[in-house]
Design a protein around this motif. Sequence first.
Motif, PDB file in Angstrom:
ATOM      1  N   SER A 134     -49.707  20.005  46.176  1.00  0.00           N
ATOM      2  CA  SER A 134     -49.586  18.851  44.965  1.00  0.00           C
ATOM      3  C   SER A 134     -49.249  19.529  43.556  1.00  0.00           C
ATOM      4  CB  SER A 134     -50.842  17.951  45.139  1.00  0.00           C
ATOM      5  OG  SER A 134     -51.784  18.793  44.655  1.00  0.00           O
ATOM      6  N   LEU A 135     -49.853  20.503  43.322  1.00  0.00           N
ATOM      7  CA  LEU A 135     -49.751  21.081  41.847  1.00  0.00           C
ATOM      8  C   LEU A 135     -48.115  21.491  41.860  1.00  0.00           C
ATOM      9  CD1 LEU A 135     -52.672  23.192  41.219  1.00  0.00           C
ATOM     10  CD2 LEU A 135     -52.172  20.990  40.340  1.00  0.00           C
ATOM     11  N   ASP A 136     -47.617  22.242  42.615  1.00  0.00           N
ATOM     12  CA  ASP A 136     -46.427  22.663  42.765  1.00  0.00           C
ATOM     13  C   ASP A 136     -46.269  23.387  43.989  1.00  0.00           C
ATOM     14  OD1 ASP A 136     -43.967  23.977  42.533  1.00  0.00           O
ATOM     15  OD2 ASP A 136     -44.131  24.595  40.598  1.00  0.00           O
ATOM     16  N   TYR A 137     -45.257  22.664  44.900  1.00  0.00           N
ATOM     17  CA  TYR A 137     -44.794  23.334  46.096  1.00  0.00           C
ATOM     18  C   TYR A 137     -44.641  24.801  46.210  1.00  0.00           C
ATOM     19  CZ  TYR A 137     -43.976  23.255  51.213  1.00  0.00           C
ATOM     20  OH  TYR A 137     -44.238  23.232  52.514  1.00  0.00           O
ATOM     21  N   GLN A 138     -44.168  25.530  45.328  1.00  0.00           N
ATOM     22  CA  GLN A 138     -43.884  26.860  45.370  1.00  0.00           C
ATOM     23  C   GLN A 138     -44.916  27.495  45.112  1.00  0.00           C
ATOM     24  OE1 GLN A 138     -40.780  27.213  42.500  1.00  0.00           O
ATOM     25  NE2 GLN A 138     -39.206  27.066  43.882  1.00  0.00           N
ATOM     26  N   LEU A 139     -46.028  27.122  44.655  1.00  0.00           N
ATOM     27  CA  LEU A 139     -47.508  27.765  44.631  1.00  0.00           C
ATOM     28  C   LEU A 139     -47.642  28.298  46.008  1.00  0.00           C
ATOM     29  CD1 LEU A 139     -49.641  25.800  42.186  1.00  0.00           C
ATOM     30  CD2 LEU A 139     -48.530  28.285  41.799  1.00  0.00           C
ATOM     31  N   TRP A 140     -47.926  27.250  46.884  1.00  0.00           N
ATOM     32  CA  TRP A 140     -48.197  27.691  48.309  1.00  0.00           C
ATOM     33  C   TRP A 140     -47.147  28.672  48.966  1.00  0.00           C
ATOM     34  CZ3 TRP A 140     -52.190  27.915  50.960  1.00  0.00           C
ATOM     35  CH2 TRP A 140     -52.047  28.165  52.172  1.00  0.00           C
ATOM     36  N   HIS A 141     -45.859  28.328  48.752  1.00  0.00           N
ATOM     37  CA  HIS A 141     -44.955  29.438  49.126  1.00  0.00           C
ATOM     38  C   HIS A 141     -44.899  30.780  48.712  1.00  0.00           C
ATOM     39  CE1 HIS A 141     -41.198  30.935  50.297  1.00  0.00           C
ATOM     40  NE2 HIS A 141     -40.295  30.523  49.421  1.00  0.00           N
ATOM     41  N   ILE A 142     -45.579  31.096  47.415  1.00  0.00           N
ATOM     42  CA  ILE A 142     -45.873  32.214  46.911  1.00  0.00           C
ATOM     43  C   ILE A 142     -47.048  32.916  47.347  1.00  0.00           C
ATOM     44  CG2 ILE A 142     -46.853  33.425  44.699  1.00  0.00           C
ATOM     45  CD1 ILE A 142     -44.490  31.998  43.203  1.00  0.00           C
ATOM     46  N   ILE A 143     -47.983  32.077  47.792  1.00  0.00           N
ATOM     47  CA  ILE A 143     -49.065  32.551  48.394  1.00  0.00           C
ATOM     48  C   ILE A 143     -48.886  32.895  49.694  1.00  0.00           C
ATOM     49  CG2 ILE A 143     -51.499  31.608  49.343  1.00  0.00           C
ATOM     50  CD1 ILE A 143     -51.871  30.147  46.741  1.00  0.00           C
ATOM     51  N   VAL A 144     -48.010  32.190  50.561  1.00  0.00           N
ATOM     52  CA  VAL A 144     -47.939  32.447  52.049  1.00  0.00           C
ATOM     53  C   VAL A 144     -46.937  33.734  52.077  1.00  0.00           C
ATOM     54  CG1 VAL A 144     -46.685  31.848  54.103  1.00  0.00           C
ATOM     55  CG2 VAL A 144     -48.180  30.194  52.813  1.00  0.00           C
ATOM     56  N   ASN A 145     -45.775  33.905  51.290  1.00  0.00           N
ATOM     57  CA  ASN A 145     -44.843  34.839  51.271  1.00  0.00           C
ATOM     58  C   ASN A 145     -44.986  35.971  50.422  1.00  0.00           C
ATOM     59  OD1 ASN A 145     -43.328  33.444  53.495  1.00  0.00           O
ATOM     60  ND2 ASN A 145     -42.661  32.193  51.604  1.00  0.00           N
ATOM     61  N   GLY A 146     -45.923  35.840  49.331  1.00  0.00           N
ATOM     62  CA  GLY A 146     -46.015  36.686  48.427  1.00  0.00           C
ATOM     63  C   GLY A 146     -45.139  36.746  47.151  1.00  0.00           C
ATOM     64  N   PRO A 147     -45.454  37.314  46.090  1.00  0.00           N
ATOM     65  CA  PRO A 147     -44.467  36.896  44.773  1.00  0.00           C
ATOM     66  C   PRO A 147     -43.159  37.443  45.038  1.00  0.00           C
ATOM     67  CG  PRO A 147     -46.110  38.822  44.519  1.00  0.00           C
ATOM     68  CD  PRO A 147     -46.495  38.160  45.763  1.00  0.00           C
ATOM     69  N   ARG A 148     -42.139  37.013  44.341  1.00  0.00           N
ATOM     70  CA  ARG A 148     -40.872  37.443  44.223  1.00  0.00           C
ATOM     71  C   ARG A 148     -40.715  38.046  42.854  1.00  0.00           C
ATOM     72  NH1 ARG A 148     -36.121  36.523  42.059  1.00  0.00           N
ATOM     73  NH2 ARG A 148     -36.638  34.759  41.124  1.00  0.00           N
ATOM     74  N   MET A 149     -40.631  39.202  42.939  1.00  0.00           N
ATOM     75  CA  MET A 149     -40.431  40.562  42.018  1.00  0.00           C
ATOM     76  C   MET A 149     -38.814  40.346  41.551  1.00  0.00           C
ATOM     77  SD  MET A 149     -43.369  40.787  40.884  1.00  0.00           S
ATOM     78  CE  MET A 149     -43.028  41.814  39.573  1.00  0.00           C
ATOM     79  N   PRO A 150     -38.449  40.033  40.195  1.00  0.00           N
ATOM     80  CA  PRO A 150     -37.162  39.929  39.797  1.00  0.00           C
ATOM     81  C   PRO A 150     -36.398  41.322  40.261  1.00  0.00           C
ATOM     82  CG  PRO A 150     -38.528  39.086  38.004  1.00  0.00           C
ATOM     83  CD  PRO A 150     -39.417  39.803  39.181  1.00  0.00           C
TER      84      PRO A 150
END
Length: 136
Positions: free
Chosen positions: A7-23
């Motif tokens: 609810s805060l930002d759907y991509q937050l959950w995506h980052i938790i599940v898949n890990g951060p994307r480093m540039p």
Amino acid sequence: MTIFLQSLDYQLWHIIVNGPRMPTRTIDGVVSPKPENEYNDNDFRMLQLNSKAKHVLFCAVGPNEFNRISSCDSAKKIMLVHEYELFIMHDNESISDMFTRFTTIINSLKNLGKSYPNHELVRKILRCLPKSWTPK
């Protein structure tokens, strides 16, 4: 927690599940980390989302658990450490299924650079067994 993060930002959950994307950047077909001076707005946003996810998770745990997860550098690692710390054998779960779940968590943590010594893993397994296993 899932719904709250989504609810805060759907991509937050995506980052938790898949890990951060480093540039990263690709030069002559070789992918390498991007220097910070080449980050664009999207790169900063993705890094900020990982920090935001970590912040939400830090706020959601008590002081004892905070001490165990505060050194984690990604939200995904925080969630895996949390799963490890709260790991127990479920009712009507076979020892083999329990060990498979435990191994999955441990392997995921190793992939993220967090490992535990074998004697600690053995103690964790023994502590998570229900009282019905005491005679065995």
